[in-house]
Design a protein around this motif. Structure first.
Motif, PDB file in Angstrom:
ATOM      1  N   HIS A 119     -27.658  22.841   4.768  1.00  0.00           N
ATOM      2  CA  HIS A 119     -27.692  21.589   3.629  1.00  0.00           C
ATOM      3  C   HIS A 119     -28.110  22.390   2.393  1.00  0.00           C
ATOM      4  O   HIS A 119     -27.680  21.643   1.419  1.00  0.00           O
ATOM      5  CB  HIS A 119     -28.556  20.563   4.278  1.00  0.00           C
ATOM      6  N   GLU A 124     -22.939   9.313   2.342  1.00  0.00           N
ATOM      7  CA  GLU A 124     -21.569   9.249   3.008  1.00  0.00           C
ATOM      8  C   GLU A 124     -20.983  10.605   2.991  1.00  0.00           C
ATOM      9  O   GLU A 124     -20.042  10.750   3.950  1.00  0.00           O
ATOM     10  CB  GLU A 124     -20.781   8.365   2.163  1.00  0.00           C
ATOM     11  N   GLU A 125     -20.990  11.496   2.247  1.00  0.00           N
ATOM     12  CA  GLU A 125     -20.411  12.691   2.091  1.00  0.00           C
ATOM     13  C   GLU A 125     -20.957  13.948   3.141  1.00  0.00           C
ATOM     14  O   GLU A 125     -20.458  14.905   3.285  1.00  0.00           O
ATOM     15  CB  GLU A 125     -20.236  13.263   0.585  1.00  0.00           C
ATOM     16  N   LEU A 126     -22.006  13.295   3.770  1.00  0.00           N
ATOM     17  CA  LEU A 126     -22.524  14.415   4.728  1.00  0.00           C
ATOM     18  C   LEU A 126     -22.172  13.953   6.106  1.00  0.00           C
ATOM     19  O   LEU A 126     -22.238  12.872   6.614  1.00  0.00           O
ATOM     20  CB  LEU A 126     -24.057  14.383   4.576  1.00  0.00           C
ATOM     21  N   GLU A 127     -21.708  15.139   6.954  1.00  0.00           N
ATOM     22  CA  GLU A 127     -21.221  14.656   8.283  1.00  0.00           C
ATOM     23  C   GLU A 127     -22.607  14.493   9.044  1.00  0.00           C
ATOM     24  O   GLU A 127     -22.507  13.731  10.038  1.00  0.00           O
ATOM     25  CB  GLU A 127     -20.622  16.074   8.936  1.00  0.00           C
ATOM     26  N   ILE A 128     -23.526  15.401   8.847  1.00  0.00           N
ATOM     27  CA  ILE A 128     -24.975  15.349   9.667  1.00  0.00           C
ATOM     28  C   ILE A 128     -25.927  14.712   8.471  1.00  0.00           C
ATOM     29  O   ILE A 128     -25.972  15.578   7.356  1.00  0.00           O
ATOM     30  CB  ILE A 128     -25.299  16.526  10.209  1.00  0.00           C
ATOM     31  N   ASN A 129     -26.642  13.853   8.727  1.00  0.00           N
ATOM     32  CA  ASN A 129     -27.850  13.504   7.698  1.00  0.00           C
ATOM     33  C   ASN A 129     -29.006  13.406   8.406  1.00  0.00           C
ATOM     34  O   ASN A 129     -30.068  13.072   7.679  1.00  0.00           O
ATOM     35  CB  ASN A 129     -27.385  12.197   7.221  1.00  0.00           C
ATOM     36  N   ALA A 181     -28.913  23.878  10.524  1.00  0.00           N
ATOM     37  CA  ALA A 181     -28.477  22.358   9.706  1.00  0.00           C
ATOM     38  C   ALA A 181     -29.078  22.347   8.445  1.00  0.00           C
ATOM     39  O   ALA A 181     -28.640  21.942   7.380  1.00  0.00           O
ATOM     40  CB  ALA A 181     -28.325  21.149  10.500  1.00  0.00           C
TER      41      ALA A 181
END
Length: 158
Positions: A93, A66-71, A89
């Motif tokens: 990460h 949930e804490e990642l904007e892009i997963n 990206a």
């Protein structure tokens, strides 16, 4: 702990001219023995599942952080291009990882490679001939990556 890379059934991926793996990088890619691979798999990936295909929604690699904007990031376009770097990206990460961070490229519980993050960044295109769900984890790091044959990589947190 290590076995000869030639014992890996698909060792040809490291001998291709395109993508070329430099001899000094090849010397730093270690193919773990089955017993060591099983230990790393249990410690870093799963105590319950033996292969990425068997993960369920209860296994951490299936959970969306949930804490990642892009997963999720497309890796295949970069792989097909003349560019040598991983997608931006992915690098962002794993920005906490130093060049000498030990990483494990985990295909399944008996097939794992140990190398440094710096070597992986230079040789990633060879590794992604093995794109059926392998997980890349950093030793003592919470970030992880899972590569899929559909051209996407999941950005994970352990």
């Amino acid at each position: 702990m290590y076995q000869a890379l030639s014992l890996f059934s698909k060792s040809w991926i490291f001998k291709r001219q395109d993508p070329k793996v430099a001899p000094e990088d090849l010397a730093q890619i270690h193919f773990l023995t089955e017993s060591k691979a099983e230990q790393i798999w249990r410690d870093y990936v799963s105590q319950d599942q033996l292969h990425p295909d068997l993960f369920t929604e209860f296994d951490w690699p299936k959970k969306v952080p949930e804490e990642l904007e892009i997963n999720k990031v497309q890796w295949e376009k970069a792989w097909d291009s003349d560019l040598l770097e991983l997608p931006e990206a992915v690098l962002a990460h794993c920005h906490h990882w130093g060049e000498d961070t030990t990483v494990y490229f985990c295909c399944h519980n008996e097939q794992i490679f140990e190398l440094s993050w710096g070597v992986f960044k230079r040789t990633w295109k060879a590794f992604l001939f093995l794109d059926n769900g392998p997980i890349l984890v950093g030793k003592k790091k919470k970030q992880a990556l899972q590569f899929h044959s559909n051209g996407w990589v999941n950005l994970l947190l352990r």
